[in-house]
Design a protein around this motif. Structure first.
Motif, PDB file in Angstrom:
ATOM      1  N   LEU A  11       0.835  -1.197   0.000  1.00  0.00           N
ATOM      2  CA  LEU A  11       0.000   0.000   0.000  1.00  0.00           C
ATOM      3  C   LEU A  11       0.872   1.248   0.000  1.00  0.00           C
ATOM      4  O   LEU A  11       0.582   2.221  -0.712  1.00  0.00           O
ATOM      5  N   TYR A  12       1.934   1.218   0.780  1.00  0.00           N
ATOM      6  CA  TYR A  12       2.836   2.374   0.816  1.00  0.00           C
ATOM      7  C   TYR A  12       3.377   2.675  -0.572  1.00  0.00           C
ATOM      8  O   TYR A  12       3.429   3.845  -0.996  1.00  0.00           O
ATOM      9  N   TYR A  13       3.776   1.628  -1.304  1.00  0.00           N
ATOM     10  CA  TYR A  13       4.353   1.858  -2.626  1.00  0.00           C
ATOM     11  C   TYR A  13       3.310   2.242  -3.664  1.00  0.00           C
ATOM     12  O   TYR A  13       3.659   2.639  -4.774  1.00  0.00           O
ATOM     13  N   ARG A  14       2.032   2.143  -3.307  1.00  0.00           N
ATOM     14  CA  ARG A  14       0.985   2.715  -4.144  1.00  0.00           C
ATOM     15  C   ARG A  14       0.710   4.173  -3.778  1.00  0.00           C
ATOM     16  O   ARG A  14       0.168   4.929  -4.576  1.00  0.00           O
ATOM     17  N   LEU A  15       1.103   4.556  -2.570  1.00  0.00           N
ATOM     18  CA  LEU A  15       0.859   5.921  -2.106  1.00  0.00           C
ATOM     19  C   LEU A  15       1.994   6.875  -2.452  1.00  0.00           C
ATOM     20  O   LEU A  15       1.774   8.084  -2.570  1.00  0.00           O
ATOM     21  N   CYS A  16       3.185   6.358  -2.600  1.00  0.00           N
ATOM     22  CA  CYS A  16       4.366   7.232  -2.641  1.00  0.00           C
ATOM     23  C   CYS A  16       4.779   7.649  -4.046  1.00  0.00           C
ATOM     24  O   CYS A  16       5.911   8.087  -4.257  1.00  0.00           O
ATOM     25  N   GLY A  17       3.888   7.542  -5.027  1.00  0.00           N
ATOM     26  CA  GLY A  17       4.235   7.991  -6.369  1.00  0.00           C
ATOM     27  C   GLY A  17       4.483   9.486  -6.438  1.00  0.00           C
ATOM     28  O   GLY A  17       5.193   9.971  -7.309  1.00  0.00           O
ATOM     29  N   ASP A  18       3.891  10.215  -5.525  1.00  0.00           N
ATOM     30  CA  ASP A  18       4.079  11.663  -5.441  1.00  0.00           C
ATOM     31  C   ASP A  18       4.047  12.030  -3.968  1.00  0.00           C
ATOM     32  O   ASP A  18       3.019  11.885  -3.311  1.00  0.00           O
ATOM     33  N   MET A  19       5.159  12.512  -3.427  1.00  0.00           N
ATOM     34  CA  MET A  19       5.252  12.771  -1.987  1.00  0.00           C
ATOM     35  C   MET A  19       5.555  14.233  -1.705  1.00  0.00           C
ATOM     36  O   MET A  19       6.358  14.868  -2.384  1.00  0.00           O
ATOM     37  N   ILE A  20       4.876  14.757  -0.683  1.00  0.00           N
ATOM     38  CA  ILE A  20       5.083  16.130  -0.206  1.00  0.00           C
ATOM     39  C   ILE A  20       5.324  16.067   1.296  1.00  0.00           C
ATOM     40  O   ILE A  20       4.621  15.345   2.008  1.00  0.00           O
ATOM     41  N   VAL A  21       6.295  16.830   1.783  1.00  0.00           N
ATOM     42  CA  VAL A  21       6.560  16.914   3.225  1.00  0.00           C
ATOM     43  C   VAL A  21       6.179  18.307   3.704  1.00  0.00           C
ATOM     44  O   VAL A  21       6.728  19.311   3.231  1.00  0.00           O
ATOM     45  N   ALA A  22       5.235  18.388   4.626  1.00  0.00           N
ATOM     46  CA  ALA A  22       4.797  19.679   5.170  1.00  0.00           C
ATOM     47  C   ALA A  22       5.779  20.115   6.257  1.00  0.00           C
ATOM     48  O   ALA A  22       6.048  19.361   7.191  1.00  0.00           O
ATOM     49  N   PRO A  23       6.328  21.321   6.180  1.00  0.00           N
ATOM     50  CA  PRO A  23       7.304  21.771   7.192  1.00  0.00           C
ATOM     51  C   PRO A  23       6.619  22.139   8.500  1.00  0.00           C
ATOM     52  O   PRO A  23       5.470  22.596   8.518  1.00  0.00           O
ATOM     53  N   SER A  24       7.334  21.947   9.594  1.00  0.00           N
ATOM     54  CA  SER A  24       6.798  22.341  10.904  1.00  0.00           C
ATOM     55  C   SER A  24       6.852  23.866  11.038  1.00  0.00           C
ATOM     56  O   SER A  24       7.611  24.550  10.335  1.00  0.00           O
ATOM     57  N   LEU A  25       6.055  24.393  11.964  1.00  0.00           N
ATOM     58  CA  LEU A  25       6.062  25.839  12.198  1.00  0.00           C
ATOM     59  C   LEU A  25       7.420  26.284  12.741  1.00  0.00           C
ATOM     60  O   LEU A  25       7.919  27.358  12.381  1.00  0.00           O
TER      61      LEU A  25
END
Length: 570
Positions: free
Chosen positions: A410-424
């Motif tokens: 499932l992870y490898y179906r989710l990670c085709g496009d990844m974004i990391v939200a920065p902390s405040l």
């Protein structure tokens, strides 16, 4: 060289009677021999012929290439401003160089206006040349087309912005017939190349849909991802790429109707705006335009469906996502259509907190993302999911996979496009002005016209009573509650981290909640607190002392000083 020029003259005289007459011996004129006269005349004629044959002169070619780079780059990255600077040269207005950091400047700024004015003038010149016998090369034709598209988009961007603003308030008309008629007329005039290329109505409608998508992307990214720091700008840029990819031309040609097949996964601490980013991406998907009815195929305002998976029981999650039939479980008194079935081809289903999903449901989600089919609870009929899926989590999925709590497939179906939200905390360390920007944004939503006074009050309270080094463990969501508390009570009780700084860092490391920059910065701070010297810290870690200076976390250092001796000796 003289022989070659004379030979050139002999060839030209076969086709040009006037030129032949000019070459007849007449003796010396102005002290020149016939041979010298031939050399000068032929050189001028060759230059004139080259000038007549060239569709773009060097200056026009350079400007056009700058426009192409500007038009197809990511507008939220620094490269966008560099392309503007290259296009305008000494006329670039440095006071407008940061428009892509400010949501209040994004639709009308001096440099783009100046570039558009030059672009319009050049397009008018080139259109006249196209009506002559000039034969542009394929590269020149492509440059002209891209320049014309840039002009076409910017002539209509304000109309599209007004439509979006009005539509969000429920006041916009359902038809764009008038705007599209003018757009179609201008597109045919600018993009038609005599004897080389005509533009079809289908292509014009596609361009109109692409331009409308670009305006929606600007609108929702700027309004959902606020901030002037570099991490905030990168967050916006990442959202833009999730919509258009990093190759804008390829997106326009082939990828615009294939992005639903690629799932986007947004990770980051709680309260960092993951759902807002997901909403911006979902609201800016490509929607085809029907030129005959002068309407878009679907209403983008109804295209985003969010489901918080951690707030529902497994049965309710299945019912919400897949739907159910009457009598399939207690309480199923009638058939229900789930979000996957209800989602249109241009719609989006947002799966929030996917890291908390039961393993049994993970299997069903995998099938939806992989085969795009599913079944309602209590039914055997296969149904199709035609939209796009966006997932988000604050969990460390790598750690959960290692513990057997999250499926690798499932992870490898989710990670085709990844974004990391920065902390405040990361955003404030990069640019302290971020605090004022975010507080003002929250205050405007709370009290409108009184936002400025509340912003001054809240920022002053934070600086005096909470401190600029406060970690904001609840991130932007906590900052919102802080502003509300100050609005109501004039104060806010900040939550302090318990335990030693070292233990807290160990916990964060184990949870995988730190970004790479945060991890490096805190480790550098720990070593610096022990050594009390930038030089010694740099020696231990094998990096330059200037790197250590930029990496030290003031807040963490302050809490460590009571535990480690030593001051800065440099």
């Amino acid at each position: 060289m003289s022989f070659l020029i004379i030979r050139r003259a002999q060839i030209l005289t076969k086709h040009n009677m006037v030129f032949r007459n000019e070459l007849r011996p007449r003796g010396k004129v102005f002290g020149l021999t016939n041979r010298q006269r031939v050399y000068i005349y032929c050189t001028m004629r060759v230059r004139l012929e080259y000038k007549a044959m060239a569709f773009l002169n060097p200056q026009e070619r350079s400007f056009s290439r700058s426009i192409v780079q500007l038009a197809y780059c990511n507008p939220f990255l620094p490269e966008r401003i560099e392309h503007e600077r290259t296009a305008l040269g000494s006329d670039f207005d440095e006071s407008q160089a940061d428009w892509n950091l400010h949501g209040d400047k994004w639709d009308d700024h001096a440099n783009v206006t100046a570039i558009l004015r030059r672009g319009e003038q050049l397009v008018d010149k080139l259109r006249k040349r196209l009506s002559t016998d000039v034969k542009p090369t394929p590269e020149e034709l492509q440059l002209y087309e891209d320049l014309a598209l840039f002009v076409l988009y910017n002539r209509f961007r304000k109309n599209l912005s007004q439509f979006i603003e009005l539509r969000s308030k429920g006041h916009a008309p359902s038809s764009l017939a008038t705007s599209y008629d003018r757009f179609q007329e201008m597109a045919r005039r600018l993009l038609h190349v005599p004897r080389r290329r005509s533009i079809a109505e289908k292509e014009i409608a596609h361009l109109f849909a692409c331009f409308f998508q670009i305006k929606r992307a600007f609108h929702y990214i700027f309004r959902n991802i606020i901030g002037v720091s570099s991490p905030a700008a990168r967050f916006r840029a990442a959202a833009w790429q999730s919509i258009f990819t990093h190759h804008m031309r390829r997106y326009r040609n082939v990828m615009y109707n294939q992005m639903a097949d690629i799932t986007t996964l947004i990770t980051g601490p709680s309260g960092t705006g993951k759902e807002l980013a997901a909403r911006a991406i979902g609201m800016a998907r490509y929607i085809p335009f029907d030129p005959k009815k002068a309407v878009f195929a679907e209403d983008y305002l109804d295209s985003f469906h969010a489901v918080n998976l951690s707030a529902l029981s497994p049965t309710l999650i299945e019912s919400e996502l897949f739907g159910h039939v009457h009598g399939s479980f207690t309480g199923a008194v009638k058939d229900r259509v789930g979000w996957f079935e209800d989602c249109t081809p241009t719609g989006t289903v947002f799966l929030d907190e996917i890291g908390d999903v039961d393993p049994a449901i993970q299997v069903k989600l995998l099938r939806v993302l992989q085969a795009r089919v599913f079944q309602r609870i209590g039914d055997t009929t296969e149904r199709s999911f035609r939209g796009k899926a966006i997932a988000a989590t604050n969990r460390n999925l790598a750690e959960q996979m290692h513990a057997g709590q999250f499926r690798e497939d499932l992870y490898y179906r989710l990670c085709g496009d990844m974004i990391v939200a920065p902390s405040l905390g990361e955003r404030l360390r990069d640019n302290p002005e971020e605090l004022h920007t975010l507080v003002l944004f929250v205050a405007k939503r709370l009290i409108g016209d009184e936002a400025v006074s509340l912003t001054e009050e809240a920022v002053s309270y934070i600086e005096q009573h909470i401190g600029m080094t406060y970690a904001w463990p609840g991130n932007v969501r906590e900052l919102e509650q802080c502003v509300r508390n100050i609005l109501i009570r004039g104060e806010y009780q900040a939550r302090r981290q318990s335990g030693s700084p070292e233990r807290e860092l160990t916990r964060q490391f184990a949870e995988g909640s730190l970004t790479v920059d945060e991890l490096i910065g805190r480790y550098c701070t720990l070593v610096y607190a022990q050594t009390g010297s930038y030089q010694e810290t740099a020696r231990r870690l094998g990096v330059d002392r200037r790197t250590i200076k930029t990496r030290v976390d003031p807040q963490l250092l302050e809490s460590l000083r009571s535990r480690h001796s030593g001051e800065d000796l440099d």
